[in-house]
Structures are given as structure tokens and as C-alpha cells.
Scaffold this motif. Structure first.
Motif, PDB file in Angstrom:
ATOM      1  N   THR A  45       0.815  -1.188   0.008  1.00 18.74           N
ATOM      2  CA  THR A  45      -0.035  -0.141  -0.007  1.00 18.74           C
ATOM      3  C   THR A  45       0.841   1.327   0.170  1.00 18.74           C
ATOM      4  N   LEU A  46       1.866   1.220   0.886  1.00 12.65           N
ATOM      5  CA  LEU A  46       2.774   2.514   0.777  1.00 12.65           C
ATOM      6  C   LEU A  46       3.548   2.632  -0.396  1.00 12.65           C
ATOM      7  N   LEU A  47       4.009   1.542  -1.233  1.00 13.38           N
ATOM      8  CA  LEU A  47       4.764   1.614  -2.283  1.00 13.38           C
ATOM      9  C   LEU A  47       3.746   2.242  -3.383  1.00 13.38           C
ATOM     10  N   ASN A  48       2.581   1.448  -3.492  1.00 12.48           N
ATOM     11  CA  ASN A  48       1.701   2.074  -4.346  1.00 12.48           C
ATOM     12  C   ASN A  48       1.175   3.528  -4.228  1.00 12.48           C
ATOM     13  N   LEU A  49       1.197   3.983  -3.078  1.00  8.83           N
ATOM     14  CA  LEU A  49       0.643   5.169  -2.523  1.00  8.83           C
ATOM     15  C   LEU A  49       2.145   6.065  -3.340  1.00  8.83           C
ATOM     16  N   LEU A  50       3.353   5.890  -3.010  1.00 11.20           N
ATOM     17  CA  LEU A  50       4.428   6.428  -3.352  1.00 11.20           C
ATOM     18  C   LEU A  50       4.460   6.573  -4.842  1.00 11.20           C
ATOM     19  N   SER A  51       4.112   5.792  -5.588  1.00  9.33           N
ATOM     20  CA  SER A  51       4.128   5.693  -7.008  1.00  9.33           C
ATOM     21  C   SER A  51       2.890   6.563  -7.579  1.00  9.33           C
ATOM     22  N   THR A  52       2.125   6.867  -6.637  1.00 12.98           N
ATOM     23  CA  THR A  52       0.987   7.826  -7.109  1.00 12.98           C
ATOM     24  C   THR A  52       0.057   7.123  -8.132  1.00 12.98           C
ATOM     25  N   ARG A  53       0.260   5.550  -8.127  1.00 12.66           N
ATOM     26  CA  ARG A  53      -1.057   4.828  -8.529  1.00 12.66           C
ATOM     27  C   ARG A  53      -2.123   4.666  -7.991  1.00 12.66           C
ATOM     28  N   LEU A  54      -1.987   4.731  -6.666  1.00 11.24           N
ATOM     29  CA  LEU A  54      -3.078   4.680  -5.592  1.00 11.24           C
ATOM     30  C   LEU A  54      -2.982   5.959  -5.027  1.00 11.24           C
ATOM     31  N   ALA A  55      -4.417   6.579  -4.624  1.00 12.01           N
ATOM     32  CA  ALA A  55      -4.571   8.020  -4.148  1.00 12.01           C
ATOM     33  C   ALA A  55      -4.588   7.738  -2.668  1.00 12.01           C
ATOM     34  N   ALA A  56      -3.936   8.717  -2.112  1.00 11.48           N
ATOM     35  CA  ALA A  56      -4.092   8.545  -0.438  1.00 11.48           C
ATOM     36  C   ALA A  56      -5.329   9.135  -0.050  1.00 11.48           C
ATOM     37  N   ASP A  57      -5.829   8.774   1.028  1.00 11.75           N
ATOM     38  CA  ASP A  57      -6.766   9.618   1.937  1.00 11.75           C
ATOM     39  C   ASP A  57      -6.300  10.954   2.680  1.00 11.75           C
ATOM     40  N   ALA A  58      -4.845  10.910   2.921  1.00 12.69           N
ATOM     41  CA  ALA A  58      -4.380  11.983   3.456  1.00 12.69           C
ATOM     42  C   ALA A  58      -3.011  12.089   3.346  1.00 12.69           C
ATOM     43  N   GLY A  59      -2.074  13.233   3.746  1.00 12.36           N
ATOM     44  CA  GLY A  59      -0.796  13.085   3.591  1.00 12.36           C
ATOM     45  C   GLY A  59      -0.090  13.735   2.363  1.00 12.36           C
ATOM     46  N   THR A  60       1.261  13.875   2.252  1.00 13.21           N
ATOM     47  CA  THR A  60       1.681  14.478   1.026  1.00 13.21           C
ATOM     48  C   THR A  60       2.875  13.798   0.778  1.00 13.21           C
ATOM     49  N   ILE A  61       3.338  13.753  -0.611  1.00  7.43           N
ATOM     50  CA  ILE A  61       4.464  13.211  -1.303  1.00  7.43           C
ATOM     51  C   ILE A  61       5.131  14.227  -1.966  1.00  7.43           C
ATOM     52  N   GLU A  62       6.240  14.625  -1.699  1.00 10.46           N
ATOM     53  CA  GLU A  62       6.900  15.888  -2.286  1.00 10.46           C
ATOM     54  C   GLU A  62       8.296  15.273  -2.820  1.00 10.46           C
ATOM     55  N   TYR A  63       8.454  15.556  -4.139  1.00  9.44           N
ATOM     56  CA  TYR A  63       9.537  15.050  -4.679  1.00  9.44           C
ATOM     57  C   TYR A  63      10.511  16.428  -5.263  1.00  9.44           C
ATOM     58  N   ALA A  64      11.746  16.049  -5.324  1.00 10.79           N
ATOM     59  CA  ALA A  64      12.591  17.333  -5.526  1.00 10.79           C
ATOM     60  C   ALA A  64      12.835  17.143  -7.324  1.00 10.79           C
TER      61      ALA A  64
END
Ligand code: ADP
Ligand code: MG
Length: 256
Positions: A45-64
Motif C-alpha cells: 500500500t505504501l509503495l503504491n501510494l508513493l508511485s501515485t498509482r493509488l490515491a491517498a486519503d491524507a498526507g503528502t508526497i513531495e519530490y525534488a
């Protein structure tokens, strides 16, 4: 130096069930982070959220982003996001059949991502694809064969070549060595370690196998029930686990 990836408060529920809850971490350029925990702990679940293939209910992913600095992934346009996933990020699936296009040749599997970065010269794409086949210990003379003609271990190496050919700065891997024969696993692990080191790749590797984590990762994130229960340098966590759950994992009492 800024982190390459900054994650905070990442949460995903499936109905009443927790997929992952309030997960946060920073990943530095060139750093390998292993996510470990027993089955059902929320690693995929975490990896799929990181890949943005799965939408999170909350939280942020920032990439440089190159030239733009830390950018909220949710603020990228669909086109920008897709381009990033095809060029600057890689995703290695546990099952190579999910990460390869099975109906096109080995060479096309590698060349396709190269074209996404703007390569247009046929001969050059072909020779780069062959270089990459050799680099992952596949016979470059087999460039025109379909993935199905390769063994499982070879398909996994082909998938790795496909993902690394664009020189991504971040690679996400879900159990990259699981499902392979033990002898094949060992060689693949060595190869992954070589590639990660020589390219200074940053990676998030999900694994239930602490030996994989020990060999590849600088840092560990231990998950249980969707939450991070312990994090630290790999050797520190494995040699001197602080959380009772990590102690169980390390002592192999838990069947993971
Ligand atoms: P892991 O990869 O560590 O085995 P997962 O991320 O697959 O763990 O699963 C975490 C939790 O979320 C588990 O309780 C699992 O049953 C649940 N889960 C995962 N995917 C789904 C889904 N698509 N629908 C419902 N529940 C899911
Ligand atoms: Mg999983």
C-alpha cells in the motif's frame, strides 16, 4: 542538501481496514530505504501510494523535481506526472510480467522508456538497449525475442534494465527477488547492489526478507498494521532492534 523525497502523514484506508496510517519519512539522493514487515503490514500500500498509482486519503508526497525543488506530487499535472514516472522514476514489480510489455521484444521493452526521454535514433536506441541487456547479464543477441522466451530470473533482469535505462533518480521496488529460485535471487541481489551503487540510485525497496534489506538498504522502515513502528540505520535496527515487533521479526519468530 535537500531530500529527494519527503513523505508525511500518508494514510490509506480500505473501508474500515487500515492500509497504511500516518507514514512519514525523508529519502536522500542515493539512499536506499527498505520497508519491512510481515504480510499485511501495509508495505505494498505504501509503495503504491508513493508511485501515485493509488490515491491517498491524507498526507503528502513531495519530490525534488530537477530544477524545481521539492514539489507536491498532487500539484503536478497528469502529463507531468506521467512523464516523471516514465523517465525519472522506475517501478520494479514483484512479478516481471506486470512490469514488462509481454507482446513486444526485449529490445522494445528497454527502448520504449528511452524514447520517453527523447531518444529518436533507431540504431542508437537499439545499441543502448543491447548495452543494457549485457549489463543485466542477458545475451544482447536475444534482443528481438519476446519476454516469454526468457526465464523468470531473466525477465526480472529485463524489467530492471527497462527501468534503469533512463537513469532514473528514484526507483521503487516491490519484493524484486521474491518468487525466484534461491540461487537466482542471490545473483540478482548482487546485480541490484552493483547497479544501485554505481548509479547512486535512490530506492525504496519493499521486502519481507531481512537478508535482502541487510544487503541493499542503508536504512529500514519497519511496518506493522499500517504504521511505522521503528526506523533507523539497517545494521543498527537489525543488530539492536528497539521495538518488540522488530525484535520478533529479527529473531524470525514471526513467519513473514
Ligand atoms: P503488505 O504488502 O505488507 O502485505 P498490503 O499493503 O498489501 O500489505 O496490505 C495492508 C492491509 O490493507 C492488509 O490488511 C490488506 O488486507 C489491506 N488491503 C490491501 N489492499 C487492499 C484492497 N485492495 N482492498 C482491501 N483491503 C486491502
Ligand atoms: Mg505486499
Amino acid at each position: 542538501m535537500n531530500p529527494l523525497l519527503q513523505v508525511s502523514g500518508l494514510t490509506k484506508r480500505y473501508g474500515a481496514r487500515i492500509g497504511c496510517a500516518d507514514v512519514g519519512f525523508s529519502l536522500w539522493p542515493g539512499e536506499v530505504l527498505a520497508v519491512v514487515g510481515e504480510s499485511g503490514s501495509g508495505k505494498s500500500t505504501l509503495l503504491n501510494l508513493l508511485s501515485t498509482r493509488l490515491a491517498a486519503d491524507a498526507g503528502t508526497i513531495e519530490y525534488a523535481l530537477l530544477g524545481r525543488g521539492l514539489t507536491d506530487m498532487a500539484k503536478l499535472s497528469e502529463a507531468e506526472r506521467r512523464w516523471l514516472l516514465r523517465t525519472d522514476w522506475g517501478f520494479v514489480e514483484q512479478n516481471p510480467r506486470d512490469g514488462l510489455r509481454m507482446n513486444v521484444s526485449a529490445g522494445a521493452n528497454v527502448g520504449e522508456r528511452l524514447m520517453a526521454t527523447g531518444a529518436r535514433h533507431y540504431g542508437q536506441i537499439r545499441s543502448t538497449a543491447q548495452d543494457w541487456m549485457a549489463r543485466v547479464e542477458l545475451d544482447p543477441a536475444r534482443i528481438d525475442e519476446l519476454p516469454a522466451q526468457f526465464s523468470g530470473g531473466m525477465q526480472q533482469r529485463l524489467q530492471i534494465a527497462r527501468n534503469l535505462v533512463t537513469k532514473p533518480r528514484l526507483v521503487l521496488m516491490d519484493e524484486p527477488t521474491a518468487g525466484l529460485d534461491v540461487s537466482v535471487q542471490a545473483r540478482l541481489l548482487d546485480l541490484l547492489r552493483e547497479l544501485v551503487t554505481s548509479f547512486g540510485l535512490a530506492a525504496v525497496i519493499v521486502t519481507h526478507d531481512l537478508a535482502v534489506a541487510r544487503l541493499l538498504a542503508h536504512r529500514l522502515l519497519v511496518m506493522k498494521g499500517g504504521r511505522v513502528v521503528e526506523t533507523g540505520l539497517t545494521d543498527q535496527v537489525l543488530d539492536d532492534p528497539q521495538h518488540p515487533y522488530t525484535q520478533l521479526l529479527v529473531s524470525s519468530i514471526l513467519q513473514v
